[in-house]
Scaffold this active site. Structure first.
Site, PDB file in Angstrom:
ATOM      1  N   ARG A 126      -8.999   0.144   3.495  1.00  0.00           N
ATOM      2  CA  ARG A 126      -8.030   1.115   2.976  1.00  0.00           C
ATOM      3  C   ARG A 126      -6.696   0.446   2.686  1.00  0.00           C
ATOM      4  NH1 ARG A 126      -7.021   6.040   6.258  1.00  0.00           N
ATOM      5  NH2 ARG A 126      -5.510   6.068   4.594  1.00  0.00           N
TER       6      ARG A 126
ATOM      7  N   ARG B   1      -0.280  14.716  12.483  1.00  0.00           N
ATOM      8  CA  ARG B   1       0.501  14.329  11.304  1.00  0.00           C
ATOM      9  C   ARG B   1       0.809  15.565  10.456  1.00  0.00           C
ATOM     10  NH1 ARG B   1      -2.028   8.857   8.899  1.00  0.00           N
ATOM     11  NH2 ARG B   1       0.114   8.538   8.171  1.00  0.00           N
ATOM     12  N   PRO B   2       1.674  16.427  10.978  1.00  0.00           N
ATOM     13  CA  PRO B   2       1.990  17.642  10.226  1.00  0.00           C
ATOM     14  C   PRO B   2       2.793  17.326   8.968  1.00  0.00           C
ATOM     15  CG  PRO B   2       3.404  17.474  12.161  1.00  0.00           C
ATOM     16  CD  PRO B   2       2.447  16.317  12.224  1.00  0.00           C
ATOM     17  N   ILE B   3       2.859  18.297   8.032  1.00  0.00           N
ATOM     18  CA  ILE B   3       3.713  18.098   6.846  1.00  0.00           C
ATOM     19  C   ILE B   3       4.729  19.238   6.727  1.00  0.00           C
ATOM     20  CG2 ILE B   3       2.051  16.656   5.572  1.00  0.00           C
ATOM     21  CD1 ILE B   3       1.513  19.152   3.793  1.00  0.00           C
ATOM     22  N   ASP B   4       5.098  19.786   7.896  1.00  0.00           N
ATOM     23  CA  ASP B   4       6.055  20.905   7.878  1.00  0.00           C
ATOM     24  C   ASP B   4       7.389  20.517   7.231  1.00  0.00           C
ATOM     25  OD1 ASP B   4       6.034  19.312  10.397  1.00  0.00           O
ATOM     26  OD2 ASP B   4       7.863  20.425  10.803  1.00  0.00           O
ATOM     27  N   GLN B   5       7.807  19.260   7.393  1.00  0.00           N
ATOM     28  CA  GLN B   5       9.101  18.844   6.820  1.00  0.00           C
ATOM     29  C   GLN B   5       9.017  18.745   5.291  1.00  0.00           C
ATOM     30  OE1 GLN B   5      11.912  18.510   8.890  1.00  0.00           O
ATOM     31  NE2 GLN B   5      10.384  19.411  10.253  1.00  0.00           N
TER      32      GLN B   5
ATOM     33  N   LYS C 148       0.834  -1.216   0.000  1.00  0.00           N
ATOM     34  CA  LYS C 148       0.000   0.000   0.000  1.00  0.00           C
ATOM     35  C   LYS C 148       0.861   1.254   0.000  1.00  0.00           C
ATOM     36  CE  LYS C 148      -1.814   1.922   3.966  1.00  0.00           C
ATOM     37  NZ  LYS C 148      -1.682   3.380   4.097  1.00  0.00           N
ATOM     38  N   ASN C 149       1.797   1.322   0.938  1.00  0.00           N
ATOM     39  CA  ASN C 149       2.513   2.586   1.098  1.00  0.00           C
ATOM     40  C   ASN C 149       3.498   2.859  -0.032  1.00  0.00           C
ATOM     41  OD1 ASN C 149       0.987   3.192   3.287  1.00  0.00           O
ATOM     42  ND2 ASN C 149       2.489   2.551   4.810  1.00  0.00           N
TER      43      ASN C 149
ATOM     44  N   CYS D 215      -5.502   8.168   8.260  1.00  0.00           N
ATOM     45  CA  CYS D 215      -5.874   7.587   9.549  1.00  0.00           C
ATOM     46  C   CYS D 215      -5.639   8.565  10.697  1.00  0.00           C
ATOM     47  CB  CYS D 215      -5.075   6.314   9.790  1.00  0.00           C
ATOM     48  SG  CYS D 215      -5.779   4.908   8.945  1.00  0.00           S
TER      49      CYS D 215
ATOM     50  N   ARG E 290      -3.843   9.981   3.350  1.00  0.00           N
ATOM     51  CA  ARG E 290      -2.650  10.702   3.785  1.00  0.00           C
ATOM     52  C   ARG E 290      -1.720  11.001   2.601  1.00  0.00           C
ATOM     53  NH1 ARG E 290      -0.295  13.938   7.412  1.00  0.00           N
ATOM     54  NH2 ARG E 290       1.922  13.595   7.436  1.00  0.00           N
TER      55      ARG E 290
ATOM     56  N   ASP F  25       3.289   0.497  12.218  1.00  0.00           N
ATOM     57  CA  ASP F  25       2.089  -0.073  11.588  1.00  0.00           C
ATOM     58  C   ASP F  25       1.823  -1.506  12.037  1.00  0.00           C
ATOM     59  OD1 ASP F  25       1.911   2.303  10.246  1.00  0.00           O
ATOM     60  OD2 ASP F  25       2.681   1.534   8.351  1.00  0.00           O
TER      61      ASP F  25
HETATM   62  N1  EPU Z   1       6.267  14.347  11.183  1.00  0.00           N
HETATM   63  C1  EPU Z   1       6.381  15.684  11.440  1.00  0.00           C
HETATM   64  N2  EPU Z   1       6.435  16.563  10.379  1.00  0.00           N
HETATM   65  C2  EPU Z   1       6.379  16.135   9.100  1.00  0.00           C
HETATM   66  C3  EPU Z   1       6.243  14.765   8.835  1.00  0.00           C
HETATM   67  C4  EPU Z   1       6.191  13.883   9.901  1.00  0.00           C
HETATM   68  O1  EPU Z   1       6.434  16.117  12.588  1.00  0.00           O
HETATM   69  O2  EPU Z   1       6.429  16.976   8.192  1.00  0.00           O
HETATM   70  C5  EPU Z   1       6.236  13.383  12.304  1.00  0.00           C
HETATM   71  C6  EPU Z   1       4.894  12.684  12.445  1.00  0.00           C
HETATM   72  O3  EPU Z   1       4.007  13.416  13.228  1.00  0.00           O
HETATM   73  C7  EPU Z   1       5.295  11.354  13.060  1.00  0.00           C
HETATM   74  C8  EPU Z   1       6.690  11.097  12.502  1.00  0.00           C
HETATM   75  O4  EPU Z   1       7.163  12.348  12.016  1.00  0.00           O
HETATM   76  O5  EPU Z   1       5.417  11.496  14.444  1.00  0.00           O
HETATM   77  C9  EPU Z   1       6.747  10.068  11.392  1.00  0.00           C
HETATM   78  O6  EPU Z   1       5.789  10.367  10.394  1.00  0.00           O
HETATM   79  P1  EPU Z   1       6.020   9.969   8.878  1.00  0.00           P
HETATM   80  O7  EPU Z   1       6.055  11.211   8.084  1.00  0.00           O
HETATM   81  O8  EPU Z   1       7.159   9.030   8.767  1.00  0.00           O
HETATM   82  O9  EPU Z   1       4.680   9.187   8.552  1.00  0.00           O
HETATM   83  P2  EPU Z   1       3.736   9.379   7.305  1.00  0.00           P
HETATM   84  O10 EPU Z   1       4.530   9.607   6.084  1.00  0.00           O
HETATM   85  O11 EPU Z   1       2.640  10.301   7.659  1.00  0.00           O
HETATM   86  C10 EPU Z   1       3.834   6.843   6.656  1.00  0.00           C
HETATM   87  C11 EPU Z   1       2.841   5.759   6.392  1.00  0.00           C
HETATM   88  C12 EPU Z   1       2.185   5.363   7.701  1.00  0.00           C
HETATM   89  C13 EPU Z   1       3.263   4.911   8.680  1.00  0.00           C
HETATM   90  C14 EPU Z   1       4.333   5.995   8.840  1.00  0.00           C
HETATM   91  C15 EPU Z   1       5.515   5.561   9.689  1.00  0.00           C
HETATM   92  C16 EPU Z   1       2.107   6.230   4.161  1.00  0.00           C
HETATM   93  C17 EPU Z   1       1.036   6.708   3.267  1.00  0.00           C
HETATM   94  N3  EPU Z   1       1.838   6.252   5.468  1.00  0.00           N
HETATM   95  O12 EPU Z   1       3.097   7.924   7.213  1.00  0.00           O
HETATM   96  O13 EPU Z   1       1.342   4.286   7.392  1.00  0.00           O
HETATM   97  O14 EPU Z   1       2.681   4.657   9.929  1.00  0.00           O
HETATM   98  O15 EPU Z   1       4.843   6.372   7.552  1.00  0.00           O
HETATM   99  O16 EPU Z   1       6.120   4.439   9.152  1.00  0.00           O
HETATM  100  O17 EPU Z   1       3.164   5.813   3.723  1.00  0.00           O
HETATM  101  C18 EPU Z   1      -0.510   2.872   7.696  1.00  0.00           C
HETATM  102  O18 EPU Z   1      -0.145   2.273   6.667  1.00  0.00           O
HETATM  103  O19 EPU Z   1      -1.408   2.438   8.468  1.00  0.00           O
HETATM  104  C19 EPU Z   1       0.127   4.123   8.035  1.00  0.00           C
HETATM  105  C20 EPU Z   1      -0.391   4.980   8.897  1.00  0.00           C
END
Ligand code: EPU
Length: 422
Positions: free
Chosen positions: A401, A125-129, A24-25, A120, A96, A309
């Site tokens: 999903r 789940r910010p996207i500031d990075q 999926k991811n 989810c 997401r 996960d």
């Molecule tokens: N974070 C920030 N700022 C950012 C991005 C992330 O503070 O700009 C923090 C998040 O709040 C979190 C940590 O960094 O505490 C890690 O988040 P990450 O960005 O790695 O997660 P993601 O990209 O939102 C993906 C998967 C998730 C999985 C996580 C961790 C996808 C679509 N989603 O999420 O998958 O849990 O990586 O491995 O790839 C799932 O499949 O059920 C799922 C939630």
């Protein structure tokens, strides 16, 4: 819409062989990456899950021609007809990975308007990075009324230092950098298998990505990306793990085929510690479990640590292990909600902020429970398979999903599982 429930009568030992679907991811990253190709792309081994359907709807909304055969898992994407660079809220809130359309659209067309993504509800789940990374490549990015508005003319390679090894942030910067002028270096990059898969896909189109799978990734952008041959996405690491956990949970003997055992090392180590047997071959993994399991403790970490996960299905399994387990969830604040539901089934759990203390009980019993997110749903399926009597799981749409044909796969292994509509 009619409410669907999953019904599971527990206590059946799972036995046999089951094939894992495509990841999926990785799928939700590679599908938007098809926007970068000047020629039609063929993507294979895609799972037939809700997030892929949302990805198709998004591409079609943008104007791409998509030919998707869910039964075969093959998608052809022709992005030459894309005529807009905005994603509507109705689509972005469903997934997401909608944020990846910022990087892909910005790279190909120099502009993107994408409302902050949904997905989810497992914590903040910010996207500031992601935004910081795109700014480092010269994009102008602002947030207006919950929508990310990004413009660039053109993007130029740069250095991106991520504050944490974010999966989504790494993917989005790789997408943006793929057609930028010059070299982008991502420091503290995520190392998950889907990052490597995206790098391989970009390289197959003529991009030069090096270092994926380590914490420094270099992307040399190129304006003329073109898909030349079909690309098959890697198998789903989390579905593989969920099936392995389900096998252990039912004291079964299950071989998961079509998987990559090296992606599963963190889980395999914990299952062995619990007393299960795990046998690895090149592309299959067998879990056999007889007798009771020992309690174990673990913390979720970025790859190659224990994946967040799989924390939810694994902590469900620990509810019947002998002894007390401690589970620390380091990535997301709200990933223990399945344990509160499992208390209805007789689980004994205390949660202190990011730590769950699980006192194993000899037997769970069936109850009506509610999935609160995708992996919470998977955890409740594991719980239902272990419990005595019938478990009813509400909110099955979360499970759809990320898991293709979960009932059919588990039924083929001997589970008593079905779905009913109210
Ligand atoms: N974070 C920030 N700022 C950012 C991005 C992330 O503070 O700009 C923090 C998040 O709040 C979190 C940590 O960094 O505490 C890690 O988040 P990450 O960005 O790695 O997660 P993601 O990209 O939102 C993906 C998967 C998730 C999985 C996580 C961790 C996808 C679509 N989603 O999420 O998958 O849990 O990586 O491995 O790839 C799932 O499949 O059920 C799922 C939630």
């Amino acid at each position: 819409m009619a409410e669907e429930r999953m019904l599971i009568t527990g206590g059946q030992r799972l036995e046999g062989t089951v094939r894992v679907s495509g990841g999926k991811n990785t799928a939700v990253a590679i599908i938007p990456a098809a926007i970068l190709s000047q020629t039609p792309c063929v993507i294979e081994n895609l799972p037939n899950i809700e997030d892929v359907h949302v990805s198709v709807e998004t591409l079609e909304y943008l104007g791409a021609k998509v030919n998707w055969d869910p039964a075969e898992g093959i998608m052809e994407v022709d992005s030459s007809s894309i005529c807009r660079t905005d994603v509507p809220l109705e689509l972005s809130r469903r997934m997401r990975a909608s944020s990846y359309y910022i990087g892909a659209l910005l790279a190909r067309f120099g502009s993107a308007r994408v409302p902050l993504p949904g997905g989810c509800n497992i914590g903040r789940r910010p996207i500031d990075q992601h935004i910081k990374g795109m700014r480092a490549l010269g994009a102008q990015v602002e947030l207006s009324r919950g929508t990310v508005i990004a413009e660039a003319e053109p993007l130029a390679g740069g250095d991106v230092f991520l504050d944490m090894a974010t999966v989504g942030g790494t993917i989005n910067v790789m997408l943006a950098a793929s057609r930028a002028q010059g070299i982008t270096t991502i420091y503290n990059a995520a190392k998950e298998p889907h990052i490597v898969d995206l790098a391989n896909f970009l390289n197959s189109m003529g991009c030069r990505v090096k270092g994926a799978g380590t914490d420094i990734i270099r992307v040399r952008g190129t304006q003329s990306l073109a898909a030349r041959r079909p690309y098959a996405v890697i198998p789903d690491q989390i579905e593989t793990g969920t099936l392995m956990i389900a096998a252990a949970a039912t004291h079964g003997d299950v071989t998961v085929t079509g998987c990559i055992p090296t992606h599963m090392e963190a889980l395999t180590a914990k299952l062995l510690e619990m007393g299960a047997k795990v046998y690895e071959r090149d592309d299959s993994i067998r879990v056999k479990s007889i007798g009771s399991h020992r309690a174990v403790s673990f913390k979720t970490q970025v790859y190659p640590g224990f994946p967040t996960d799989l924390q939810q299905p694994m902590s469900a399994l620990l509810c019947t292990a002998t002894g007390t387990s401690t589970v620390v969830e380091n990535l997301f604040e709200s990933r223990f909600l399945h344990l509160a539901e499992m208390e209805r089934m007789g689980a004994r759990v205390r949660v202190y902020e990011q730590t769950a203390i699980i006192e194993g009980v000899p037997q769970l019993h069936g109850a009506a429970v509610e999935a609160t997110d995708l992996r919470a749903g998977a955890a409740l399926v594991v719980a239902g398979l272990m419990a005595q009597g019938t478990t009813e799981i509400f909110n099955t749409h979360f499970i759809d999903r990320g898991y293709e044909n979960i009932e059919a796969k588990l039924s083929s292994l001997g589970a008593s599982i079905s779905r009913v509509k109210e």
